[in-house]
Design a protein around this motif. Sequence first.
Motif, PDB file in Angstrom:
ATOM      1  N   VAL A 335       0.835  -1.202   0.000  1.00  0.00           N
ATOM      2  CA  VAL A 335       0.000   0.000   0.000  1.00  0.00           C
ATOM      3  C   VAL A 335       0.875   1.260   0.000  1.00  0.00           C
ATOM      4  CG1 VAL A 335      -1.636   1.359   1.369  1.00  0.00           C
ATOM      5  CG2 VAL A 335      -2.012  -1.094   1.052  1.00  0.00           C
ATOM      6  N   ILE A 336       1.891   1.273   0.860  1.00  0.00           N
ATOM      7  CA  ILE A 336       2.766   2.454   0.955  1.00  0.00           C
ATOM      8  C   ILE A 336       3.472   2.718  -0.376  1.00  0.00           C
ATOM      9  CG2 ILE A 336       4.875   3.353   2.046  1.00  0.00           C
ATOM     10  CD1 ILE A 336       3.994   1.909   4.610  1.00  0.00           C
ATOM     11  N   GLU A 337       4.022   1.672  -0.957  1.00  0.00           N
ATOM     12  CA  GLU A 337       4.750   1.843  -2.226  1.00  0.00           C
ATOM     13  C   GLU A 337       3.818   2.275  -3.348  1.00  0.00           C
ATOM     14  OE1 GLU A 337       6.914  -1.709  -3.060  1.00  0.00           O
ATOM     15  OE2 GLU A 337       8.239  -1.514  -1.301  1.00  0.00           O
ATOM     16  N   ARG A 338       2.617   1.671  -3.432  1.00  0.00           N
ATOM     17  CA  ARG A 338       1.682   2.028  -4.496  1.00  0.00           C
ATOM     18  C   ARG A 338       1.180   3.459  -4.302  1.00  0.00           C
ATOM     19  NH1 ARG A 338      -1.241  -0.493  -8.388  1.00  0.00           N
ATOM     20  NH2 ARG A 338       0.768  -1.560  -8.581  1.00  0.00           N
ATOM     21  N   ALA A 339       0.896   3.855  -3.058  1.00  0.00           N
ATOM     22  CA  ALA A 339       0.429   5.218  -2.788  1.00  0.00           C
ATOM     23  C   ALA A 339       1.508   6.232  -3.153  1.00  0.00           C
ATOM     24  CB  ALA A 339       0.033   5.351  -1.320  1.00  0.00           C
ATOM     25  N   ALA A 340       2.771   5.890  -2.870  1.00  0.00           N
ATOM     26  CA  ALA A 340       3.873   6.800  -3.204  1.00  0.00           C
ATOM     27  C   ALA A 340       4.002   6.972  -4.719  1.00  0.00           C
ATOM     28  CB  ALA A 340       5.180   6.260  -2.609  1.00  0.00           C
ATOM     29  N   ARG A 341       3.894   5.866  -5.454  1.00  0.00           N
ATOM     30  CA  ARG A 341       3.977   5.930  -6.923  1.00  0.00           C
ATOM     31  C   ARG A 341       2.811   6.762  -7.483  1.00  0.00           C
ATOM     32  NH1 ARG A 341       4.689   0.231  -7.103  1.00  0.00           N
ATOM     33  NH2 ARG A 341       6.878  -0.402  -7.142  1.00  0.00           N
ATOM     34  N   ASP A 342       1.597   6.472  -6.988  1.00  0.00           N
ATOM     35  CA  ASP A 342       0.412   7.197  -7.479  1.00  0.00           C
ATOM     36  C   ASP A 342       0.529   8.692  -7.174  1.00  0.00           C
ATOM     37  OD1 ASP A 342      -0.562   4.811  -8.362  1.00  0.00           O
ATOM     38  OD2 ASP A 342      -2.093   4.582  -6.786  1.00  0.00           O
ATOM     39  N   PHE A 343       1.076   9.004  -6.004  1.00  0.00           N
ATOM     40  CA  PHE A 343       1.210  10.411  -5.630  1.00  0.00           C
ATOM     41  C   PHE A 343       2.135  11.139  -6.584  1.00  0.00           C
ATOM     42  CE2 PHE A 343       3.034  13.754  -2.745  1.00  0.00           C
ATOM     43  CZ  PHE A 343       1.878  14.526  -2.687  1.00  0.00           C
ATOM     44  N   LEU A 344       3.230  10.472  -6.965  1.00  0.00           N
ATOM     45  CA  LEU A 344       4.169  11.093  -7.913  1.00  0.00           C
ATOM     46  C   LEU A 344       3.483  11.342  -9.258  1.00  0.00           C
ATOM     47  CD1 LEU A 344       7.478   9.141  -7.179  1.00  0.00           C
ATOM     48  CD2 LEU A 344       6.967  11.522  -6.627  1.00  0.00           C
ATOM     49  N   THR A 345       2.620  10.399  -9.645  1.00  0.00           N
ATOM     50  CA  THR A 345       1.900  10.552 -10.915  1.00  0.00           C
ATOM     51  C   THR A 345       0.865  11.675 -10.841  1.00  0.00           C
ATOM     52  OG1 THR A 345       2.154   8.181 -11.319  1.00  0.00           O
ATOM     53  CG2 THR A 345       0.490   9.347 -12.628  1.00  0.00           C
ATOM     54  N   LEU A 346       0.170  11.771  -9.709  1.00  0.00           N
ATOM     55  CA  LEU A 346      -0.919  12.737  -9.560  1.00  0.00           C
ATOM     56  C   LEU A 346      -0.452  14.130  -9.139  1.00  0.00           C
ATOM     57  CD1 LEU A 346      -3.447  10.447  -7.620  1.00  0.00           C
ATOM     58  CD2 LEU A 346      -3.673  11.212  -9.993  1.00  0.00           C
ATOM     59  N   GLN A 347       0.772  14.235  -8.621  1.00  0.00           N
ATOM     60  CA  GLN A 347       1.230  15.486  -8.008  1.00  0.00           C
ATOM     61  C   GLN A 347       1.103  16.714  -8.920  1.00  0.00           C
ATOM     62  OE1 GLN A 347       5.244  15.335  -6.505  1.00  0.00           O
ATOM     63  NE2 GLN A 347       4.734  16.647  -4.744  1.00  0.00           N
ATOM     64  N   PRO A 348       1.449  16.590 -10.202  1.00  0.00           N
ATOM     65  CA  PRO A 348       1.319  17.783 -11.067  1.00  0.00           C
ATOM     66  C   PRO A 348      -0.115  18.312 -11.168  1.00  0.00           C
ATOM     67  CG  PRO A 348       2.678  16.103 -12.101  1.00  0.00           C
ATOM     68  CD  PRO A 348       2.064  15.469 -10.906  1.00  0.00           C
ATOM     69  N   GLN A 349      -1.108  17.449 -10.932  1.00  0.00           N
ATOM     70  CA  GLN A 349      -2.507  17.863 -11.052  1.00  0.00           C
ATOM     71  C   GLN A 349      -3.102  18.326  -9.720  1.00  0.00           C
ATOM     72  OE1 GLN A 349      -4.800  14.761 -13.136  1.00  0.00           O
ATOM     73  NE2 GLN A 349      -2.831  13.789 -13.594  1.00  0.00           N
ATOM     74  N   LEU A 350      -2.318  18.246  -8.613  1.00  0.00           N
ATOM     75  CA  LEU A 350      -2.840  18.546  -7.290  1.00  0.00           C
ATOM     76  C   LEU A 350      -2.295  19.863  -6.759  1.00  0.00           C
ATOM     77  CD1 LEU A 350      -2.389  14.999  -5.675  1.00  0.00           C
ATOM     78  CD2 LEU A 350      -4.492  15.965  -6.641  1.00  0.00           C
ATOM     79  N   PRO A 351      -3.038  20.542  -5.875  1.00  0.00           N
ATOM     80  CA  PRO A 351      -2.506  21.741  -5.220  1.00  0.00           C
ATOM     81  C   PRO A 351      -1.235  21.394  -4.439  1.00  0.00           C
ATOM     82  CG  PRO A 351      -4.857  21.476  -4.781  1.00  0.00           C
ATOM     83  CD  PRO A 351      -4.406  20.223  -5.448  1.00  0.00           C
ATOM     84  N   SER A 352      -0.371  22.385  -4.232  1.00  0.00           N
ATOM     85  CA  SER A 352       0.922  22.131  -3.599  1.00  0.00           C
ATOM     86  C   SER A 352       0.785  21.621  -2.158  1.00  0.00           C
ATOM     87  CB  SER A 352       1.762  23.412  -3.609  1.00  0.00           C
ATOM     88  OG  SER A 352       1.058  24.453  -2.925  1.00  0.00           O
ATOM     89  N   HIS A 353      -0.315  22.014  -1.495  1.00  0.00           N
ATOM     90  CA  HIS A 353      -0.473  21.604  -0.097  1.00  0.00           C
ATOM     91  C   HIS A 353      -1.122  20.224   0.045  1.00  0.00           C
ATOM     92  CE1 HIS A 353      -4.338  23.448  -1.223  1.00  0.00           C
ATOM     93  NE2 HIS A 353      -4.859  22.524  -0.425  1.00  0.00           N
ATOM     94  N   CYS A 354      -1.473  19.607  -1.059  1.00  0.00           N
ATOM     95  CA  CYS A 354      -2.236  18.350  -1.039  1.00  0.00           C
ATOM     96  C   CYS A 354      -1.361  17.186  -0.569  1.00  0.00           C
ATOM     97  CB  CYS A 354      -2.796  18.064  -2.438  1.00  0.00           C
ATOM     98  SG  CYS A 354      -4.137  16.877  -2.390  1.00  0.00           S
ATOM     99  N   ARG A 355      -1.927  16.331   0.280  1.00  0.00           N
ATOM    100  CA  ARG A 355      -1.189  15.181   0.803  1.00  0.00           C
ATOM    101  C   ARG A 355      -1.999  13.897   0.623  1.00  0.00           C
ATOM    102  NH1 ARG A 355       1.464  17.259   6.534  1.00  0.00           N
ATOM    103  NH2 ARG A 355       2.632  19.015   5.663  1.00  0.00           N
TER     104      ARG A 355
END
Length: 370
Positions: A335-355
């Motif tokens: 879960v941790i590894e998949r969430a980290a990968r997904d976050f890297l993919t989604l980060q450009p589309q998210l506000p800077s403060h988004c976690r």
Amino acid sequence: MTGYALEEVKGRSCRFLQGPDTDPQQITEIQRALEQHHDITLTLRNYRKNGQAFWNNLFLSPVRGPDGQVTHFVGSINDISERRDHENALAFHATHDVLTGLGNRALFEDHLRHDVELARRHEQQLAVLFIDLDEFKPINDTLGHGIGDQVLINVARRLEQAIRPSDTLCRFGGDEFVLLLPDLDSPQQAEEIAERLLEALSLPYRIERHELYLSASIGIALNDQQLIQPEELLQQADMAMYKAKQQGRNTLQTFTQDINQKLTQRVTLRNDLQEAILNEQFELHYQPLLTIEGAVQGFEALVRWNHPIKGAISPALFIPIAEETGQIIALGQWVIERAARDFLTLQPQLPSHCRISVNLSPMQFHRPSF
């Protein structure tokens, strides 16, 4: 060997060595051999002059004259007490627990088969109680096995004092005891006995300078018409005991088919869960975390399991099993590894403060590598 002097025994029959525990059937066999003029060898219990018993290996043989007629008999006796005691000790240890002196699994299963057949023939109620001490291991770990052994001996004595002479109490090893209750008046009587045992076991144990408190979980299985093999009762009592543990310990639980179905489902689910971890059958769903105004502050990663045959399986089912079996460690890592990968993919589309928030098991914090 006998303690007698020659003058005390000369001319006397060997019957003076016999006593209250000498087998009368063997005496009859000796008499028959003498009457029919044939050899005989047997081992019988005789007594020394001081009253001490000994095992006598007796050999008698007729002596015939030139005309073939028996003129007299010769006999020899051998004291084989030491060998017989050793054989008896081996036989005892084969069916009994060395520490408590109670019967072991082999003796219990033998009595179980006998009593179940008797109950079936006379249409009687019979019960098996599986008794497992709660939190016994910490006693061994902190105070040592010597104290733990004394506790087990005390437990065995308390259980013996609370049951009937016709009941069979055995220890299966560790802190597991099993009780066979034949010829019960009603199913409720088994529960009443179990309640009495729980009460007896809860009293303090004073071992050396320690005052210790224990409880137990008891599973009860009752015979019925559907019973095929007597050993099924033992399995059912074990399953009911496990259910009692789940209910918080220090209680009793009677077996029902519902318990059997749930445990069967549990075993199947555990095996499926291991395959799911190996084959990555999971996926993450992201639930938005909103402010009061409705702005997205972040996302919570939620694991979902799509079984290839059974479809979607609720986390309420598989997460508790993963926690208890330790499979949560591998699942949590995924879960941790998949969430980290997904976050890297989604980060450009998210506000800077988004976690991204990830749920963790308390068990993961106990691992040094976490």
